[in-house]
Design a protein around this motif. Sequence first.
Motif, PDB file in Angstrom:
ATOM      1  N   ALA A   1       0.841  -1.208   0.000  1.00  0.00           N
ATOM      2  CA  ALA A   1       0.000   0.000   0.000  1.00  0.00           C
ATOM      3  C   ALA A   1       0.873   1.254   0.000  1.00  0.00           C
ATOM      4  CB  ALA A   1      -0.931  -0.003   1.207  1.00  0.00           C
ATOM      5  N   GLY A   2       1.913   1.258   0.804  1.00  0.00           N
ATOM      6  CA  GLY A   2       2.811   2.406   0.874  1.00  0.00           C
ATOM      7  C   GLY A   2       3.531   2.660  -0.434  1.00  0.00           C
ATOM      8  N   ASP A   3       3.765   1.608  -1.178  1.00  0.00           N
ATOM      9  CA  ASP A   3       4.459   1.726  -2.461  1.00  0.00           C
ATOM     10  C   ASP A   3       3.639   2.509  -3.483  1.00  0.00           C
ATOM     11  OD1 ASP A   3       6.602   1.148  -4.238  1.00  0.00           O
ATOM     12  OD2 ASP A   3       5.413  -0.464  -5.138  1.00  0.00           O
ATOM     13  N   LYS A   4       2.350   2.603  -3.263  1.00  0.00           N
ATOM     14  CA  LYS A   4       1.487   3.328  -4.213  1.00  0.00           C
ATOM     15  C   LYS A   4       1.483   4.839  -3.959  1.00  0.00           C
ATOM     16  CE  LYS A   4       0.280  -0.769  -5.378  1.00  0.00           C
ATOM     17  NZ  LYS A   4       1.151  -1.445  -4.455  1.00  0.00           N
ATOM     18  N   MET A   5       2.045   5.248  -2.846  1.00  0.00           N
ATOM     19  CA  MET A   5       2.049   6.674  -2.492  1.00  0.00           C
ATOM     20  C   MET A   5       3.127   7.409  -3.282  1.00  0.00           C
ATOM     21  SD  MET A   5       1.579   6.126   1.594  1.00  0.00           S
ATOM     22  CE  MET A   5       1.641   7.854   1.949  1.00  0.00           C
ATOM     23  N   LYS A   6       2.816   8.625  -3.663  1.00  0.00           N
ATOM     24  CA  LYS A   6       3.770   9.433  -4.430  1.00  0.00           C
ATOM     25  C   LYS A   6       5.045   9.721  -3.632  1.00  0.00           C
ATOM     26  CE  LYS A   6       0.712  11.288  -7.794  1.00  0.00           C
ATOM     27  NZ  LYS A   6       0.841  10.259  -8.783  1.00  0.00           N
ATOM     28  N   THR A   7       4.958   9.680  -2.301  1.00  0.00           N
ATOM     29  CA  THR A   7       6.112   9.975  -1.454  1.00  0.00           C
ATOM     30  C   THR A   7       6.973   8.744  -1.177  1.00  0.00           C
ATOM     31  OG1 THR A   7       4.765   9.629   0.524  1.00  0.00           O
ATOM     32  CG2 THR A   7       4.946  11.900  -0.311  1.00  0.00           C
ATOM     33  N   ALA A   8       6.587   7.594  -1.731  1.00  0.00           N
ATOM     34  CA  ALA A   8       7.358   6.369  -1.498  1.00  0.00           C
ATOM     35  C   ALA A   8       8.752   6.514  -2.099  1.00  0.00           C
ATOM     36  CB  ALA A   8       6.641   5.176  -2.115  1.00  0.00           C
ATOM     37  N   PRO A   9       9.782   6.147  -1.340  1.00  0.00           N
ATOM     38  CA  PRO A   9      11.147   6.259  -1.874  1.00  0.00           C
ATOM     39  C   PRO A   9      11.401   5.188  -2.939  1.00  0.00           C
ATOM     40  CG  PRO A   9      11.187   5.190   0.259  1.00  0.00           C
ATOM     41  CD  PRO A   9       9.758   5.632   0.017  1.00  0.00           C
ATOM     42  N   ASP A  10      12.374   5.438  -3.787  1.00  0.00           N
ATOM     43  CA  ASP A  10      12.775   4.422  -4.755  1.00  0.00           C
ATOM     44  C   ASP A  10      13.265   3.185  -4.015  1.00  0.00           C
ATOM     45  OD1 ASP A  10      12.190   5.976  -6.948  1.00  0.00           O
ATOM     46  OD2 ASP A  10      14.267   6.547  -7.354  1.00  0.00           O
ATOM     47  N   ARG A  11      13.068   2.042  -4.608  1.00  0.00           N
ATOM     48  CA  ARG A  11      13.488   0.782  -3.994  1.00  0.00           C
ATOM     49  C   ARG A  11      14.999   0.632  -3.954  1.00  0.00           C
ATOM     50  NH1 ARG A  11      10.266  -2.626  -7.899  1.00  0.00           N
ATOM     51  NH2 ARG A  11       9.100  -0.719  -7.827  1.00  0.00           N
ATOM     52  N   THR A  12      15.717   1.539  -4.613  1.00  0.00           N
ATOM     53  CA  THR A  12      17.170   1.424  -4.665  1.00  0.00           C
ATOM     54  C   THR A  12      17.884   2.294  -3.635  1.00  0.00           C
ATOM     55  OG1 THR A  12      17.234   3.080  -6.426  1.00  0.00           O
ATOM     56  CG2 THR A  12      17.175   0.762  -7.108  1.00  0.00           C
ATOM     57  N   VAL A  13      17.140   2.919  -2.716  1.00  0.00           N
ATOM     58  CA  VAL A  13      17.818   3.653  -1.646  1.00  0.00           C
ATOM     59  C   VAL A  13      18.526   2.625  -0.763  1.00  0.00           C
ATOM     60  CG1 VAL A  13      16.192   5.597  -1.719  1.00  0.00           C
ATOM     61  CG2 VAL A  13      15.796   3.720  -0.125  1.00  0.00           C
ATOM     62  N   PRO A  14      19.655   2.980  -0.161  1.00  0.00           N
ATOM     63  CA  PRO A  14      20.449   1.997   0.590  1.00  0.00           C
ATOM     64  C   PRO A  14      19.669   1.212   1.647  1.00  0.00           C
ATOM     65  CG  PRO A  14      21.741   3.977   0.251  1.00  0.00           C
ATOM     66  CD  PRO A  14      20.346   4.276  -0.253  1.00  0.00           C
ATOM     67  N   VAL A  15      18.841   1.872   2.442  1.00  0.00           N
ATOM     68  CA  VAL A  15      18.118   1.125   3.476  1.00  0.00           C
ATOM     69  C   VAL A  15      17.131   0.141   2.839  1.00  0.00           C
ATOM     70  CG1 VAL A  15      16.231   2.786   3.882  1.00  0.00           C
ATOM     71  CG2 VAL A  15      17.012   1.310   5.741  1.00  0.00           C
ATOM     72  N   GLY A  16      16.525   0.519   1.738  1.00  0.00           N
ATOM     73  CA  GLY A  16      15.612  -0.383   1.041  1.00  0.00           C
ATOM     74  C   GLY A  16      16.334  -1.594   0.494  1.00  0.00           C
ATOM     75  N   LEU A  17      17.514  -1.368  -0.088  1.00  0.00           N
ATOM     76  CA  LEU A  17      18.299  -2.488  -0.609  1.00  0.00           C
ATOM     77  C   LEU A  17      18.759  -3.410   0.523  1.00  0.00           C
ATOM     78  CD1 LEU A  17      20.454  -0.716  -3.340  1.00  0.00           C
ATOM     79  CD2 LEU A  17      18.511  -2.260  -3.690  1.00  0.00           C
ATOM     80  N   ALA A  18      19.099  -2.819   1.664  1.00  0.00           N
ATOM     81  CA  ALA A  18      19.531  -3.631   2.811  1.00  0.00           C
ATOM     82  C   ALA A  18      18.393  -4.528   3.304  1.00  0.00           C
ATOM     83  CB  ALA A  18      20.028  -2.732   3.938  1.00  0.00           C
ATOM     84  N   VAL A  19      17.199  -3.951   3.451  1.00  0.00           N
ATOM     85  CA  VAL A  19      16.042  -4.741   3.917  1.00  0.00           C
ATOM     86  C   VAL A  19      15.703  -5.812   2.890  1.00  0.00           C
ATOM     87  CG1 VAL A  19      13.580  -4.648   4.466  1.00  0.00           C
ATOM     88  CG2 VAL A  19      15.143  -2.926   5.393  1.00  0.00           C
ATOM     89  N   ARG A  20      15.701  -5.459   1.610  1.00  0.00           N
ATOM     90  CA  ARG A  20      15.427  -6.445   0.558  1.00  0.00           C
ATOM     91  C   ARG A  20      16.442  -7.584   0.614  1.00  0.00           C
ATOM     92  NH1 ARG A  20      12.296  -5.114  -4.027  1.00  0.00           N
ATOM     93  NH2 ARG A  20      11.270  -3.132  -3.728  1.00  0.00           N
ATOM     94  N   SER A  21      17.692  -7.245   0.841  1.00  0.00           N
ATOM     95  CA  SER A  21      18.738  -8.266   0.892  1.00  0.00           C
ATOM     96  C   SER A  21      18.533  -9.212   2.068  1.00  0.00           C
ATOM     97  CB  SER A  21      20.118  -7.611   0.986  1.00  0.00           C
ATOM     98  OG  SER A  21      20.385  -6.879  -0.183  1.00  0.00           O
ATOM     99  N   ILE A  22      18.194  -8.663   3.215  1.00  0.00           N
ATOM    100  CA  ILE A  22      18.004  -9.486   4.414  1.00  0.00           C
ATOM    101  C   ILE A  22      16.798 -10.413   4.260  1.00  0.00           C
ATOM    102  CG2 ILE A  22      17.388  -9.401   6.862  1.00  0.00           C
ATOM    103  CD1 ILE A  22      19.112  -6.776   6.950  1.00  0.00           C
ATOM    104  N   THR A  23      15.672  -9.853   3.819  1.00  0.00           N
ATOM    105  CA  THR A  23      14.476 -10.693   3.685  1.00  0.00           C
ATOM    106  C   THR A  23      14.653 -11.714   2.560  1.00  0.00           C
ATOM    107  OG1 THR A  23      13.341  -9.066   2.271  1.00  0.00           O
ATOM    108  CG2 THR A  23      12.913  -8.964   4.663  1.00  0.00           C
ATOM    109  N   ALA A  24      15.337 -11.333   1.489  1.00  0.00           N
ATOM    110  CA  ALA A  24      15.591 -12.276   0.398  1.00  0.00           C
ATOM    111  C   ALA A  24      16.517 -13.396   0.862  1.00  0.00           C
ATOM    112  CB  ALA A  24      16.189 -11.556  -0.803  1.00  0.00           C
ATOM    113  N   ALA A  25      17.553 -13.054   1.608  1.00  0.00           N
ATOM    114  CA  ALA A  25      18.488 -14.072   2.103  1.00  0.00           C
ATOM    115  C   ALA A  25      17.761 -15.080   2.984  1.00  0.00           C
ATOM    116  CB  ALA A  25      19.629 -13.411   2.877  1.00  0.00           C
TER     117      ALA A  25
END
Length: 139
Positions: A44-68
């Motif tokens: 739901a948050g991803d649909k908001m205009k204020t949502a950060p790009d998925r490539t910001v460092p904290v986003g990549l870190a969380v994606r990496s952890i959950t993917a691992a």
Amino acid sequence: MTPLAVVATATHREEISADLPLQKLMLSAVIAAGTVALAAAEMAGDKMKTAPDRTVPVGLAVRSITAAYAGAALAPRDKRVLGAAIAVGTALASSYVGLAARKWAMRRHGQTATGFVEDAIVLGSGMAIASPSLVTAKG
């Protein structure tokens, strides 16, 4: 959060074993539902205009952890490190490819519509991998 939600759902349904640290918690319906709620909130948050790009460092870190975690949970016991590594590599690559594709599609179809399509693809493919019985026809 989607990788955790699909792993929690598959663990709760006992389609994958609960061998990893903290994974036994996912046998609980409350924990499994909580991971699904977190994934839904992220979607739901991803649909908001204020949502950060998925490539910001904290986003990549969380994606990496959950993917691992998901990659290790879905891999055979003797291939968990490899499963985690493949999942992290896929998550990082798809973050950049997905962002480029989403920006291209948003120019034509808008943020919300493209977000729903992207979420359907991610959730559907995740469920097909982690809980194939949820997506196969019985008959």
